[in-house]
Design an enzyme around this catalytic site. Structure first.
Site, PDB file in Angstrom:
ATOM      1  N   ASP A 194       0.878  -1.184   0.000  1.00 27.52           N
ATOM      2  CA  ASP A 194       0.000   0.000   0.000  1.00 27.52           C
ATOM      3  C   ASP A 194       0.909   1.225   0.000  1.00 27.52           C
ATOM      4  OD1 ASP A 194      -2.155   2.017   0.960  1.00 27.52           O
ATOM      5  OD2 ASP A 194      -3.275   0.141   0.909  1.00 27.52           O
ATOM      6  N   GLY A 218       4.642   1.439  -1.538  1.00 25.94           N
ATOM      7  CA  GLY A 218       4.913   1.868  -2.909  1.00 25.94           C
ATOM      8  C   GLY A 218       3.660   2.394  -3.568  1.00 25.94           C
ATOM      9  N   ASP A 219       3.812   2.665  -4.880  1.00 24.36           N
ATOM     10  CA  ASP A 219       2.723   3.246  -5.667  1.00 24.36           C
ATOM     11  C   ASP A 219       2.382   2.239  -6.760  1.00 24.36           C
ATOM     12  OD1 ASP A 219       1.193   4.582  -7.502  1.00 24.36           O
ATOM     13  OD2 ASP A 219       2.489   6.347  -7.611  1.00 24.36           O
ATOM     14  N   PHE A 220       1.146   1.743  -6.760  1.00 24.58           N
ATOM     15  CA  PHE A 220       0.841   0.680  -7.729  1.00 24.58           C
ATOM     16  C   PHE A 220       0.848   1.156  -9.177  1.00 24.58           C
ATOM     17  CE2 PHE A 220      -3.541   0.693  -5.402  1.00 24.58           C
ATOM     18  CZ  PHE A 220      -4.032   1.804  -6.088  1.00 24.58           C
ATOM     19  N   HIS A 238     -12.469  -0.238  -7.976  1.00 26.32           N
ATOM     20  CA  HIS A 238     -13.675   0.610  -8.083  1.00 26.32           C
ATOM     21  C   HIS A 238     -13.393   2.086  -7.770  1.00 26.32           C
ATOM     22  CE1 HIS A 238     -15.500   0.753  -3.719  1.00 26.32           C
ATOM     23  NE2 HIS A 238     -14.199   0.949  -3.711  1.00 26.32           N
TER      24      HIS A 238
HETATM   25  C1  LIG Z   1     -10.761   1.728  -0.935  1.00 28.87           C
HETATM   26  S1  LIG Z   1      -9.262   1.380  -0.108  1.00 28.87           S
HETATM   27  C2  LIG Z   1      -9.342  -0.395   0.025  1.00 28.87           C
HETATM   28  C3  LIG Z   1      -8.491  -0.883   1.122  1.00 28.87           C
HETATM   29  C4  LIG Z   1      -8.578  -2.393   1.382  1.00 28.87           C
HETATM   30  N1  LIG Z   1      -8.222  -3.168   0.220  1.00 28.87           N
HETATM   31  C5  LIG Z   1      -9.947  -2.760   1.889  1.00 28.87           C
HETATM   32  O1  LIG Z   1     -10.690  -3.414   1.185  1.00 28.87           O
HETATM   33  O2  LIG Z   1     -10.288  -2.333   2.996  1.00 28.87           O
HETATM   34  C6  LIG Z   1      -8.025   1.646  -1.374  1.00 28.87           C
HETATM   35  C7  LIG Z   1      -6.611   1.403  -0.899  1.00 28.87           C
HETATM   36  O3  LIG Z   1      -5.723   1.696  -1.994  1.00 28.87           O
HETATM   37  C8  LIG Z   1      -4.591   2.361  -1.466  1.00 28.87           C
HETATM   38  N2  LIG Z   1      -3.955   3.152  -2.528  1.00 28.87           N
HETATM   39  C9  LIG Z   1      -4.464   4.270  -3.112  1.00 28.87           C
HETATM   40  N3  LIG Z   1      -3.612   4.712  -4.052  1.00 28.87           N
HETATM   41  C10 LIG Z   1      -2.556   3.861  -4.055  1.00 28.87           C
HETATM   42  C11 LIG Z   1      -1.360   3.800  -4.811  1.00 28.87           C
HETATM   43  N4  LIG Z   1      -1.090   4.701  -5.761  1.00 28.87           N
HETATM   44  N5  LIG Z   1      -0.498   2.781  -4.573  1.00 28.87           N
HETATM   45  C12 LIG Z   1      -0.768   1.849  -3.606  1.00 28.87           C
HETATM   46  N6  LIG Z   1      -1.892   1.861  -2.839  1.00 28.87           N
HETATM   47  C13 LIG Z   1      -2.772   2.855  -3.075  1.00 28.87           C
HETATM   48  C14 LIG Z   1      -5.158   3.215  -0.355  1.00 28.87           C
HETATM   49  O4  LIG Z   1      -4.154   3.629   0.556  1.00 28.87           O
HETATM   50  C15 LIG Z   1      -6.195   2.283   0.260  1.00 28.87           C
HETATM   51  O5  LIG Z   1      -5.630   1.489   1.290  1.00 28.87           O
END
Ligand SMILES: C[S@@+](CC[C@H](N)C(=O)[O-])C[C@H]1O[C@@H](n2cnc3c(N)ncnc32)[C@H](O)[C@@H]1O
Length: 328
Positions: A194, A218-220, A238
């Protein structure tokens, strides 16, 4: 109900949702647990106007939330009972009928542009605004926890991880899902990926124990860690438009071993005209954050654009499905 009456009732949707908010704010359901009470009695306890409260309750009685006895006292129905503290709907409705309700006033902006109306009404994107409004952010977190209750367990129960060795939860946030998966499958290693803030929370154990887990920040959009044979993304795709979703899935496909599987845990928009909460959630995503909910065909097409192919859709005990894909 005539078509005209039906339309008028729909047009008054705001009056019903805000009556519900008034009842939520005054904890009316909890105050009725011991038995039916008069509006005067309730109003005296809440410090509000008895006549006005009775009129709000009368509207909610017509919607099946409360029930007015011939003696004039108000009691709980099964629907009202679900509005008590500690149940999911209370915290969810508390958040929903606050800022999201106000943002819907400019839904026409979203319809015109495809952009969130929240930004126009509040001058900032939702999550930037929440970061500056800690009370609302707390209410948002409580709503998410309430709405997601039981979902991580249902997802972890629904998939057979027997032949897998390492599962990576991409955008895994606090780690609740990964914790549920590892608890049921002690043979598995975990990777929690994350943004740095998300990983920090998970490392502290906020979402439960994470044995045999590597925490990787990291950044996905730049890439995801290699080394897993199952990549799970729950309620991540989503949040993003098709372009960005394909970029995330492509990053996963690049590190996917030949026998690897990608699992998306998302709530599918069902075909047909029937009521489904996810259709309203989808509209809320449009107006508030810019995300979107999708049909099975739309997810299949995202997978295809990322070089993956949808192999099956697995139901769970909760209102969420698992979409399994492999390298095309
Ligand atoms: C809607 S939340 C879902 C979290 C978890 N999977 C859950 O179901 O509770 C989206 C997640 O994506 C992460 N996220 C957003 N942008 C990101 C990025 N560029 N790289 C990695 N993670 C990211 C956020 O920090 C968050 O934890």
């Amino acid at each position: 109900m005539s078509p005209e009456e039906h339309l008028t009732r729909l047009g008054f949707g705001f009056a019903i949702s805000q009556s519900l908010k008034a009842a939520v704010d005054l904890d009316i359901a909890d105050r009725l647990v011991a038995g039916a009470r008069s509006a005067e009695d309730l109003a005296a306890e809440c410090g509000v106007h008895a006549g006005a409260l009775a009129r709000v309750l009368r509207v909610l009685c017509a919607e099946g939330v409360f029930h007015e006895e011939p003696s004039g006292v108000f009691g709980l129905t099964a629907v009202g009972d679900a509005l008590r503290a500690g149940r999911g709907p209370l915290d969810f409705l508390r958040m929903l009928n606050a800022e999201p309700y106000l943002a819907f006033d400019k839904l026409s902006h979203s319809v015109r542009t495809g952009e969130p109306s929240f930004d126009v009404v509040f001058g900032l994107p939702r999550f930037t605004w929440l970061a500056q409004n800690p009370e609302a952010a707390k209410a948002f977190q409580a709503a998410m926890v309430a709405y997601g209750r039981g979902v991580n367990e249902a997802v972890a129960d629904a998939y057979d991880f027997a032949g897998c060795s390492t599962v990576a939860d991409i955008g895994g946030g606090h780690g609740r899902l990964l914790s549920a998966i590892l608890a049921r499958n002690p043979h598995l290693k975990g990777i929690l990926f994350d943004l740095p803030s998300g990983v920090e929370e998970a490392r502290k154990g906020v979402g439960g124990p994470l044995p045999n887990t590597s925490f990787i920040a990291g950044d996905f959009f730049e890439g995801v860690p290699a080394g897993a044979d199952v990549y799970i993304l729950k309620k991540v795709i989503h949040d993003w438009d098709d372009e960005k979703s394909v970029a995330i899935l492509t990053a996963v496909r690049r590190v996917l071993p030949p026998h690897g599987r990608v699992l998306l845990a998302e709530t599918l928009v069902p075909p047909g005209n029937a009521f489904s909460t996810i259709k309203l959630i989808d509209l809320t995503m449009l107006a508030i954050t810019g995300g979107l909910e999708r049909t099975e065909d739309e997810y299949a097409s995202l997978f295809a654009r990322a070089g993956l192919s949808l192999s099956r859709v697995i139901p769970t005990a909760a209102a969420i499905q698992l979409l399994e894909a492999k390298d095309a």
